[in-house]
Design a protein around this motif. Structure first.
Motif, PDB file in Angstrom:
ATOM      1  N   ARG A   1       0.033   7.183  -3.109  1.00 12.38           N
ATOM      2  CA  ARG A   1      -0.420   6.752  -1.778  1.00 12.38           C
ATOM      3  C   ARG A   1       0.542   7.232  -0.702  1.00 12.38           C
TER       4      ARG A   1
ATOM      5  N   LEU B   1      -5.281   2.326   0.877  1.00 11.51           N
ATOM      6  CA  LEU B   1      -4.659   2.676   2.160  1.00 11.51           C
ATOM      7  C   LEU B   1      -5.559   2.262   3.322  1.00 11.51           C
ATOM      8  N   HIS B   2      -6.850   2.469   3.172  1.00  7.89           N
ATOM      9  CA  HIS B   2      -7.804   2.091   4.218  1.00  7.89           C
ATOM     10  C   HIS B   2      -7.884   0.570   4.361  1.00  7.89           C
TER      11      HIS B   2
ATOM     12  N   LEU C   1      -3.621   1.221   6.931  1.00  7.52           N
ATOM     13  CA  LEU C   1      -2.733   2.355   7.173  1.00  7.52           C
ATOM     14  C   LEU C   1      -3.468   3.630   7.558  1.00  7.52           C
TER      15      LEU C   1
ATOM     16  N   HIS D   1      -6.863   4.956  -4.549  1.00  9.51           N
ATOM     17  CA  HIS D   1      -5.638   4.933  -3.739  1.00  9.51           C
ATOM     18  C   HIS D   1      -5.967   5.014  -2.244  1.00  9.51           C
TER      19      HIS D   1
ATOM     20  N   LEU E   1      -0.412   9.707   2.360  1.00  6.29           N
ATOM     21  CA  LEU E   1      -0.103   9.419   3.764  1.00  6.29           C
ATOM     22  C   LEU E   1       0.613  10.592   4.423  1.00  6.29           C
TER      23      LEU E   1
ATOM     24  N   SER F   1      -5.698  -1.650   3.675  1.00  9.41           N
ATOM     25  CA  SER F   1      -4.472  -2.208   4.240  1.00  9.41           C
ATOM     26  C   SER F   1      -4.368  -1.927   5.741  1.00  9.41           C
TER      27      SER F   1
ATOM     28  N   ALA G   1       0.826  -1.207   0.000  1.00  8.87           N
ATOM     29  CA  ALA G   1       0.000   0.000   0.000  1.00  8.87           C
ATOM     30  C   ALA G   1       0.861   1.257   0.000  1.00  8.87           C
ATOM     31  N   ILE G   2       1.996   1.214   0.648  1.00  7.85           N
ATOM     32  CA  ILE G   2       2.894   2.365   0.693  1.00  7.85           C
ATOM     33  C   ILE G   2       3.687   2.507  -0.605  1.00  7.85           C
TER      34      ILE G   2
END
Length: 138
Positions: A28, A66-67, A71, A62, A32, A69, A22-23
């Motif tokens: 993304r 992130l959500h 993060l 994206h 973050l 995963s 995800a990172i």
């Protein structure tokens, strides 16, 4: 049909890999940083879109990754008589990543060897970075 990753690896390893995947995209990672940098107010997709020049649908994909995963956390709030989704960084996920990286750093012992020169070149580029926000500025 072949075996799946779930048959070979632990849930913790699969979840950690999902966090790293995800990172592993510039949009993304920048999102973050935007979310993490703002500590006084809730961040909406409009706030993120001001700094990341992608369509709202692409940016939504994206942010969803992130959500999913883990993060970022989301909440729906009532803002000026309309609902909107806001984002916050999930500290627990980053603590997990930091623990894994600290474990790896304790185990790594690099030798001074010509075979590692190409990796040193890559590392030397990263070493000069002190302000991570600067890396992602347009």
């Amino acid at each position: 049909m072949g075996a799946t990753k779930y048959e070979f690896y632990s849930d913790e390893l699969i979840n950690t890999a999902d966090l790293l995947k995800a990172i592993a995209h510039p949009a993304r990672l920048k999102a973050l940083l935007i979310i993490a940098n703002e500590t006084d107010k809730d961040i909406t997709i409009k706030d993120i879109a001001k700094e990341i020049k992608l369509s709202q649908s692409t940016l939504s994909v994206h942010l969803k990754q992130l959500h999913n995963s883990g993060l970022v956390k989301t909440a729906v709030i009532n803002n000026e008589s309309k609902c909107c989704k806001v984002f916050r960084v999930n500290k627990i996920a980053f603590t997990h990543l930091m623990n894994m990286l600290e474990h790896l750093l304790k185990k790594i012992e690099l030798k001074n060897d010509d075979r590692y020169e190409s990796f040193y070149h890559f590392y030397s580029k990263l070493k000069s970075v002190h302000n991570w926000n600067q890396c992602f500025e347009s």
